[in-house]
Design a protein around this motif. Structure first.
Motif, PDB file in Angstrom:
ATOM      1  N   ALA A 123       0.845  -1.207   0.000  1.00  0.00           N
ATOM      2  CA  ALA A 123       0.000   0.000   0.000  1.00  0.00           C
ATOM      3  C   ALA A 123       0.876   1.251   0.000  1.00  0.00           C
ATOM      4  O   ALA A 123       0.624   2.208  -0.749  1.00  0.00           O
ATOM      5  N   VAL A 124       1.943   1.262   0.816  1.00  0.00           N
ATOM      6  CA  VAL A 124       2.845   2.424   0.836  1.00  0.00           C
ATOM      7  C   VAL A 124       3.530   2.572  -0.528  1.00  0.00           C
ATOM      8  O   VAL A 124       3.639   3.681  -1.067  1.00  0.00           O
ATOM      9  N   SER A 125       3.962   1.459  -1.087  1.00  0.00           N
ATOM     10  CA  SER A 125       4.631   1.509  -2.396  1.00  0.00           C
ATOM     11  C   SER A 125       3.709   2.120  -3.444  1.00  0.00           C
ATOM     12  O   SER A 125       4.147   2.901  -4.302  1.00  0.00           O
ATOM     13  N   GLN A 126       2.429   1.780  -3.343  1.00  0.00           N
ATOM     14  CA  GLN A 126       1.455   2.312  -4.302  1.00  0.00           C
ATOM     15  C   GLN A 126       1.246   3.822  -4.102  1.00  0.00           C
ATOM     16  O   GLN A 126       1.259   4.587  -5.063  1.00  0.00           O
ATOM     17  N   VAL A 127       1.111   4.237  -2.835  1.00  0.00           N
ATOM     18  CA  VAL A 127       0.898   5.667  -2.552  1.00  0.00           C
ATOM     19  C   VAL A 127       2.058   6.491  -3.103  1.00  0.00           C
ATOM     20  O   VAL A 127       1.873   7.576  -3.654  1.00  0.00           O
ATOM     21  N   LEU A 128       3.286   5.961  -2.953  1.00  0.00           N
ATOM     22  CA  LEU A 128       4.476   6.732  -3.342  1.00  0.00           C
ATOM     23  C   LEU A 128       4.955   6.400  -4.755  1.00  0.00           C
ATOM     24  O   LEU A 128       5.972   6.932  -5.198  1.00  0.00           O
ATOM     25  N   SER A 129       4.228   5.505  -5.432  1.00  0.00           N
ATOM     26  CA  SER A 129       4.631   5.041  -6.773  1.00  0.00           C
ATOM     27  C   SER A 129       6.082   4.567  -6.780  1.00  0.00           C
ATOM     28  O   SER A 129       6.894   4.981  -7.626  1.00  0.00           O
TER      29      SER A 129
END
Ligand SMILES: Cc1cc2nc3c(=O)[nH]c(=O)nc-3n(C[C@H](O)[C@H](O)[C@H](O)COP(=O)(O)O)c2cc1C
Length: 185
Positions: A142-148
């Motif tokens: 989820a964090v990886s997705q938020v920060l691309s």
């Protein structure tokens, strides 16, 4: 706080004092940071030590309300980060350590390097009068997705920083008899 350290030393050496002054802050005022303070915090991240000076890290600086909300969601609803004027995310790039150090670099060094950067940041924040908190409980993807984040980049910590609106009770430490060992011949 039971601190087995000479008070005079703390007064004499401000850097030492910061170590003991730092504590987790989970309630922030939203006043923005002056530009020079933000720059000093970013430099404190960049100048952390790293194995072989590989600097296998990326630092993300989040100030947008929506992105802070998204990060709080990714951190299982730790919404206290949202009012903080700036939220840092420290990300490891394991392959950059692997290139030089193989598996030990990938598993261990890049995590140690980024952890050192996080501690630098929190001590610098303390020195400037800010509160901060190391947040490690989050959903990686989820964090990886938020920060691309590019694939293979590993989020290590989310750190909200801002003027403290209050602190909880000070934490204690286990007795040194349990965790400190003097080694001699
Ligand atoms: C690796 C790591 C992960 C942590 N994750 C969280 C977290 O997700 N949420 C939180 O509120 N605090 C988190 N903390 C903060 C610890 O709870 C805190 O450092 C500890 O209780 C000691 O208190 P102090 O920081 O005030 O000295 C984390 C700390 C570390 C080092």
């Amino acid at each position: 706080m039971t601190l087995a350290i000479n008070e005079e030393l703390l007064q004499q050496y401000p850097a030492l004092k910061m170590i003991f002054e730092r504590r987790s802050c989970r309630s922030f005022r939203s006043d923005p940071l002056p530009e020079d303070h933000l720059k000093a915090l970013i430099e404190s991240l960049r100048w952390a030590p790293s194995a072989g000076n590989r600097q296998p890290w990326r630092f993300y600086i989040v100030t947008s309300e929506q992105k802070k909300r998204d990060l709080a969601d990714a951190a299982f609803g730790q919404s206290f980060i949202i009012p903080a004027p700036v939220v840092f995310a420290v990300v490891a790039v394991p392959e950059e350590s692997y290139d030089r150090y193989g598996d030990r670099g990938r598993r261990l060094f890049c995590i140690q390097d980024t952890a050192a950067a996080v501690e630098n940041l929190m001590l610098a924040a303390t020195a400037l009068g800010y509160g901060s908190c190391w947040i490690g409980a989050f959903d990686d993807s989820a964090v990886s997705q938020v920060l691309s984040l590019p694939s293979g980049h590993q989020p290590v910590a989310i750190i909200p920083v801002g003027r403290p609106a209050g602190y909880g009770r000070r934490t204690e430490r286990r007795p040194s008899s349990e965790t400190v060992f003097m080694v001699d011949d």
